[in-house]
Design a protein around this motif. Structure first.
Motif, PDB file in Angstrom:
ATOM      1  N   LYS A   3       0.913   6.982  -6.490  1.00 38.12           N
ATOM      2  CA  LYS A   3      -0.126   8.026  -6.570  1.00 38.12           C
ATOM      3  C   LYS A   3       0.479   9.411  -6.370  1.00 38.12           C
TER       4      LYS A   3
ATOM      5  N   GLU B 223       2.031   1.711  -3.551  1.00 44.96           N
ATOM      6  CA  GLU B 223       0.934   2.229  -4.364  1.00 44.96           C
ATOM      7  C   GLU B 223       0.714   3.715  -4.078  1.00 44.96           C
TER       8      GLU B 223
ATOM      9  N   GLU C  83       0.835  -1.209   0.000  1.00 46.72           N
ATOM     10  CA  GLU C  83       0.000   0.000   0.000  1.00 46.72           C
ATOM     11  C   GLU C  83       0.866   1.254   0.000  1.00 46.72           C
TER      12      GLU C  83
ATOM     13  N   THR D  78       2.316   0.509 -11.376  1.00 45.69           N
ATOM     14  CA  THR D  78       0.967   0.142 -11.806  1.00 45.69           C
ATOM     15  C   THR D  78      -0.021   1.224 -11.377  1.00 45.69           C
ATOM     16  N   SER D  79       0.130   1.697 -10.163  1.00 51.01           N
ATOM     17  CA  SER D  79      -0.714   2.777  -9.661  1.00 51.01           C
ATOM     18  C   SER D  79      -0.561   4.023 -10.537  1.00 51.01           C
TER      19      SER D  79
ATOM     20  N   ALA E 262       4.272  -2.290  -8.171  1.00 51.34           N
ATOM     21  CA  ALA E 262       2.989  -1.816  -7.635  1.00 51.34           C
ATOM     22  C   ALA E 262       2.891  -0.294  -7.723  1.00 51.34           C
TER      23      ALA E 262
ATOM     24  N   GLU F 136      -2.130   3.427 -14.056  1.00 50.73           N
ATOM     25  CA  GLU F 136      -3.594   3.473 -14.071  1.00 50.73           C
ATOM     26  C   GLU F 136      -4.091   4.909 -14.070  1.00 50.73           C
ATOM     27  N   GLU F 137      -3.396   5.784 -13.348  1.00 51.27           N
ATOM     28  CA  GLU F 137      -3.762   7.205 -13.365  1.00 51.27           C
ATOM     29  C   GLU F 137      -3.560   7.780 -14.772  1.00 51.27           C
TER      30      GLU F 137
END
Length: 188
Positions: free
Chosen positions: A19, A15, A12, A61-62, A58, A65-66
């Motif tokens: 972000k 991730e 987390e 990937t975060s 990870a 996706e954004e």
């Protein structure tokens, strides 16, 4: 670890770092580069490498996706990360995720793989999600790979990406898969 991150697990936290990068934090990208340098390129316990790689992935990937959801800030962060040699192995996959989600600029980064210092093999794998969604440029790229005898080692990976397009009725993909199957059978 990254200041200001409040997450329960290391995954987390990674991730969350992705972000932060997607919101324009170059320091988050720089921290990822530092982590890659520490965990992948130094004398560390070899058994930790897959875990560390998965955790760093990870974060990307975060970020991907954004970018795939249309964030130009996230795409710029990916480009910034791509300028860092240690991160390029992660950025090519991230561009692939974003391209598969319909981000045209991410797709262009992959199609111009030589200019962006991506390996052809990495690019073929990264284009699979976009080709599976029948995005014409990705399909055409993978068809060209199958049609090039010099790229025979990549034919299987290209065919995997074309399967989704073929199932959606893409005639180029169907024809390329048929040629691949014929070439594969003649090799046995």
């Amino acid at each position: 670890f990254a200041a200001g991150l409040k997450a329960e697990t290391l995954q987390e936290q990674m991730e969350a770092l992705g972000k932060m990068a997607a919101q324009g934090s170059h320091s988050a990208i720089d921290e990822l580069e530092s982590m890659v340098n520490q965990t992948l390129n130094r004398q560390t316990d070899p058994s930790n490498k897959p875990m560390n790689r998965a955790l760093i992935k990870a974060a990307f990937t975060s970020l991907a996706e954004e970018a795939g959801n249309g964030s130009s800030t996230a795409l710029e962060a990916l480009k910034y990360a791509n300028g860092k040699q240690l991160l390029r192995t992660f950025t090519v996959d991230a561009f692939g995720i974003a391209a598969g989600m319909g981000n045209k600029e991410a797709l262009e980064m992959l199609l111009n793989y030589k200019v962006n210092d991506f390996l052809l093999s990495s690019t073929v794998l990264a284009l699979q999600p976009a080709a599976e969604k029948n995005i014409p440029e990705a399909v055409d790229f993978l068809v060209e790979v199958i049609d090039n005898p010099g790229d025979k080692a990549l034919w299987h990976a290209a065919s995997q990406g074309l399967t989704g397009a073929a199932s959606q009725g893409n005639e180029k993909a169907k024809a390329a898969l048929k040629r691949y199957a014929g070439n594969d059978e003649s090799a046995h």
